[in-house]
Write an enzyme that holds these catalytic residues in place. Structure first.
Site, PDB file in Angstrom:
ATOM      1  N   GLY A 119       6.632  -6.087  14.814  1.00  0.00           N
ATOM      2  CA  GLY A 119       5.429  -6.356  15.598  1.00  0.00           C
ATOM      3  C   GLY A 119       4.277  -6.704  14.664  1.00  0.00           C
ATOM      4  O   GLY A 119       4.488  -7.125  13.514  1.00  0.00           O
ATOM      5  N   ASP A 120       3.088  -6.448  15.147  1.00  0.00           N
ATOM      6  CA  ASP A 120       1.870  -6.817  14.432  1.00  0.00           C
ATOM      7  C   ASP A 120       1.850  -6.314  12.973  1.00  0.00           C
ATOM      8  O   ASP A 120       1.588  -7.087  12.046  1.00  0.00           O
ATOM      9  CB  ASP A 120       0.711  -6.226  15.250  1.00  0.00           C
ATOM     10  CG  ASP A 120      -0.615  -6.440  14.608  1.00  0.00           C
ATOM     11  OD1 ASP A 120      -0.868  -7.573  14.185  1.00  0.00           O
ATOM     12  OD2 ASP A 120      -1.401  -5.480  14.525  1.00  0.00           O
ATOM     13  N   GLY A 155       1.895   0.988  24.770  1.00  0.00           N
ATOM     14  CA  GLY A 155       1.311  -0.355  24.728  1.00  0.00           C
ATOM     15  C   GLY A 155       0.207  -0.501  23.717  1.00  0.00           C
ATOM     16  O   GLY A 155      -0.409  -1.551  23.576  1.00  0.00           O
ATOM     17  N   ARG A 206      -0.588  15.619  39.215  1.00  0.00           N
ATOM     18  CA  ARG A 206       0.322  15.890  38.085  1.00  0.00           C
ATOM     19  C   ARG A 206       0.403  14.644  37.221  1.00  0.00           C
ATOM     20  O   ARG A 206       0.122  13.539  37.683  1.00  0.00           O
ATOM     21  CB  ARG A 206       1.730  16.224  38.593  1.00  0.00           C
ATOM     22  CG  ARG A 206       1.804  17.429  39.487  1.00  0.00           C
ATOM     23  CD  ARG A 206       1.593  18.723  38.709  1.00  0.00           C
ATOM     24  NE  ARG A 206       1.714  19.858  39.600  1.00  0.00           N
ATOM     25  CZ  ARG A 206       2.862  20.482  39.863  1.00  0.00           C
ATOM     26  NH1 ARG A 206       3.980  20.066  39.310  1.00  0.00           N
ATOM     27  NH2 ARG A 206       2.887  21.496  40.681  1.00  0.00           N
ATOM     28  N   ARG A 231       0.859  -1.203   0.000  1.00  0.00           N
ATOM     29  CA  ARG A 231       0.000   0.000   0.000  1.00  0.00           C
ATOM     30  C   ARG A 231       0.887   1.242   0.000  1.00  0.00           C
ATOM     31  O   ARG A 231       1.025   1.939   0.994  1.00  0.00           O
ATOM     32  CB  ARG A 231      -0.860  -0.040   1.263  1.00  0.00           C
ATOM     33  CG  ARG A 231      -2.130   0.738   1.179  1.00  0.00           C
ATOM     34  CD  ARG A 231      -2.963   0.543   2.437  1.00  0.00           C
ATOM     35  NE  ARG A 231      -3.508   1.794   2.900  1.00  0.00           N
ATOM     36  CZ  ARG A 231      -4.528   2.422   2.318  1.00  0.00           C
ATOM     37  NH1 ARG A 231      -5.133   1.894   1.294  1.00  0.00           N
ATOM     38  NH2 ARG A 231      -4.949   3.582   2.780  1.00  0.00           N
ATOM     39  N   THR A 277       8.201  -6.313  19.946  1.00  0.00           N
ATOM     40  CA  THR A 277       7.398  -5.126  20.276  1.00  0.00           C
ATOM     41  C   THR A 277       7.386  -4.921  21.789  1.00  0.00           C
ATOM     42  O   THR A 277       7.259  -5.890  22.549  1.00  0.00           O
ATOM     43  CB  THR A 277       5.938  -5.188  19.778  1.00  0.00           C
ATOM     44  OG1 THR A 277       5.196  -4.129  20.402  1.00  0.00           O
ATOM     45  CG2 THR A 277       5.237  -6.489  20.076  1.00  0.00           C
ATOM     46  N   ILE A 278       7.514  -3.667  22.182  1.00  0.00           N
ATOM     47  CA  ILE A 278       7.401  -3.370  23.615  1.00  0.00           C
ATOM     48  C   ILE A 278       5.975  -3.643  24.094  1.00  0.00           C
ATOM     49  O   ILE A 278       5.745  -3.828  25.276  1.00  0.00           O
ATOM     50  CB  ILE A 278       7.791  -1.912  23.956  1.00  0.00           C
ATOM     51  CG1 ILE A 278       6.836  -0.905  23.306  1.00  0.00           C
ATOM     52  CG2 ILE A 278       9.233  -1.630  23.585  1.00  0.00           C
ATOM     53  CD1 ILE A 278       6.955   0.499  23.897  1.00  0.00           C
ATOM     54  N   HIS A 281       8.682   7.836  24.360  1.00  0.00           N
ATOM     55  CA  HIS A 281       9.704   6.998  23.717  1.00  0.00           C
ATOM     56  C   HIS A 281      10.852   6.620  24.633  1.00  0.00           C
ATOM     57  O   HIS A 281      11.708   5.819  24.231  1.00  0.00           O
ATOM     58  CB  HIS A 281      10.206   7.693  22.449  1.00  0.00           C
ATOM     59  CG  HIS A 281       9.154   7.755  21.377  1.00  0.00           C
ATOM     60  ND1 HIS A 281       8.290   8.811  21.266  1.00  0.00           N
ATOM     61  CD2 HIS A 281       8.787   6.861  20.427  1.00  0.00           C
ATOM     62  CE1 HIS A 281       7.450   8.585  20.260  1.00  0.00           C
ATOM     63  NE2 HIS A 281       7.718   7.419  19.746  1.00  0.00           N
TER      64      HIS A 281
HETATM   65  O1  F6P Z   1       4.184  -0.385  18.989  1.00  0.00           O
HETATM   66  C1  F6P Z   1       5.184   0.256  19.738  1.00  0.00           C
HETATM   67  C2  F6P Z   1       4.759   1.648  20.097  1.00  0.00           C
HETATM   68  O2  F6P Z   1       5.784   2.233  20.876  1.00  0.00           O
HETATM   69  C3  F6P Z   1       3.419   1.757  20.813  1.00  0.00           C
HETATM   70  O3  F6P Z   1       3.480   1.404  22.168  1.00  0.00           O
HETATM   71  C4  F6P Z   1       3.075   3.192  20.546  1.00  0.00           C
HETATM   72  O4  F6P Z   1       1.685   3.388  20.579  1.00  0.00           O
HETATM   73  C5  F6P Z   1       3.605   3.430  19.148  1.00  0.00           C
HETATM   74  O5  F6P Z   1       4.601   2.436  18.931  1.00  0.00           O
HETATM   75  C6  F6P Z   1       4.205   4.796  18.970  1.00  0.00           C
HETATM   76  O6  F6P Z   1       4.618   4.928  17.642  1.00  0.00           O
HETATM   77  P1  F6P Z   1       5.456   6.192  17.118  1.00  0.00           P
HETATM   78  O7  F6P Z   1       6.872   6.002  17.543  1.00  0.00           O
HETATM   79  O8  F6P Z   1       5.284   6.138  15.639  1.00  0.00           O
HETATM   80  O9  F6P Z   1       4.839   7.394  17.751  1.00  0.00           O
END
Ligand code: F6P
Length: 367
Positions: free
Chosen positions: A117-118, A185, A281, A82, A140-141, A287
């Site tokens: 990951g997925d 997550g 807070r 795609r 994947t985390i 990241h």
């Molecule tokens: O799939 C890993 C992940 O870190 C998720 O936990 C998060 O939602 C997404 O990737 C964030 O992606 P990006 O780095 O593109 O903002």
């Protein structure tokens, strides 16, 4: 059994600790165990589409075991099935998967190992169905891939989120505040749940358990009556706000999963401050959870997955992925790994254990 002489490797999706451990294991075992050549494709599937690559020697992968990120670069927006084409009438999408497969043929690459990951592994599965010799590796985390007990990267992210909670504890206690920590997550609550248990979170909010503010308010007031003057709340980014759905930070065009979540931490903090007589807070870990050196567990798991993936390539087990089941590394079909997301079981043992030690999920009716 097909004769494999030359292996390709790429890292797709978001980066995470442990990618370099897998690359190192693939390259070292290709050279030491099987005498094979390895080519790395750069920036995920973009490298295949644009024919950007590098030869990987033994020396290239020495001293990368402890490094975060990926020496090959990654991309979570390049899907060869795609590809966005920008024209005067807007954007349309074309299938360029044949072009990507031709890159492999042109360079005599007999097997492609894709770490992802997925999203990345769904693409890898589509290539396998087209007859492209592909093996996946579960990264994947988020820990949301099926068929494997755990993905590499998750342990490191869980450790970082746990340390963040440990650090937030002290300020929450000193200033008698409620501190909200938002963790990643996607639509699975694994990081929030497990870091929450490990870091002594008082409230854990996850996508799998819908919560109510009234329930949270009552729980926190009850803690106050017992003399607790601070509370730690861990919230997974994919947790829907009651009545409002998931909080979306941005949309990324061309990505397999375009929705980027984020912002629920600030929403929860704002609501709690309105409902309770405390200063509230929030912190968004972001990241930081994907950065830095992998934990020993991820280094070991990544090494085991890398060696197993290379072995699967040598055996011609196309369309499979090494998975951890119990203490064994087994081969599972990629299609099964991506068929459904592995989410937290709200009735499962981990949630029950957390409740037994007083963790609140915000769904409690009787307090
Ligand atoms: O799939 C890993 C992940 O870190 C998720 O936990 C998060 O939602 C997404 O990737 C964030 O992606 P990006 O780095 O593109 O903002």
């Amino acid at each position: 059994m097909p004769l494999v002489r030359h292996v390709g490797i790429l890292t797709g999706g978001g980066d995470c600790p442990g990618l370099n451990a897998v690359i190192r294991a693939v390259v070292k075992s290709a050279i030491l165990d099987h005498g094979l050549r390895v080519t790395g494709f750069l920036d995920g599937f973009a490298g295949l589409l644009e024919d950007r690559r590098c030869e990987l020697s033994f020396d290239d992968v020495s001293n990368i075991l402890t490094q975060g990120g990926t020496i090959l670069g990654a991309s979570n927006r390049d899907n060869p099935f795609r590809v966005p084409i920008h024209g005067p009438d807007g954007v349309r999408h074309e299938d360029h998967s044949d072009r990507a497969a031709e890159t492999l043929e042109r360079h005599g690459v007999d097997a492609l190992i894709t770490l992802g990951g997925d999203g990345t592994l769904s693409i890898a599965d589509r290539f396998a169905r087209k007859g492209v010799p592909v093996i996946g590796v579960p990264k994947t985390i988020d820990n949301d891939l099926s068929e494997t007990d755990v993905t590499f990267g998750f342990d490191s992210a869980r450790a970082i989120a746990t340390e963040a909670l440990d650090r937030l504890h002290t300020t929450a206690a000193s200033h008698h505040r409620i501190l909200v920590l938002e963790v990643m997550g996607r639509n699975a609550g694994w990081i929030a749940l497990e870091a929450g248990i490990a870091g002594g979170g008082d409230v854990i909010l996850i996508p799998e358990i819908p919560f109510h503010y009234e329930s949270l308010r009552e729980s926190i007031l009850r803690r106050t009556r017992r003399g607790r003057r601070s509370s730690l709340v861990v919230v997974a980014e994919g947790t829907p706000s009651p009545g409002g759905g998931s909080v979306v930070r941005k949309l990324v065009e061309g990505s397999h999963e375009p929705v980027r979540l984020g912002g629920i931490g600030s929403v929860v903090a704002g609501e709690l401050e309105n409902l309770l007589p405390f200063e509230v807070r929030y912190v968004v870990l972001g990241h930081l959870q994907r950065g830095g050196s992998p934990t020993p567990l991820d280094r070991i798991l990544g090494t085991r997955f890398g060696v197993a993936a290379l072995r699967a390539a040598v055996d011609g087990a196309w369309g499979t992925m090494p998975a951890l089941q119990g203490d064994r590394i087994v081969r599972v079909p990629l299609a099964d790994a991506v068929a459904r997301l592995k989410t937290v079981d709200p009735e499962g043992e981990r949630v029950a254990v957390a409740r037994s030690v007083g963790v609140v999920f915000g769904d409690e009716r009787r307090l």
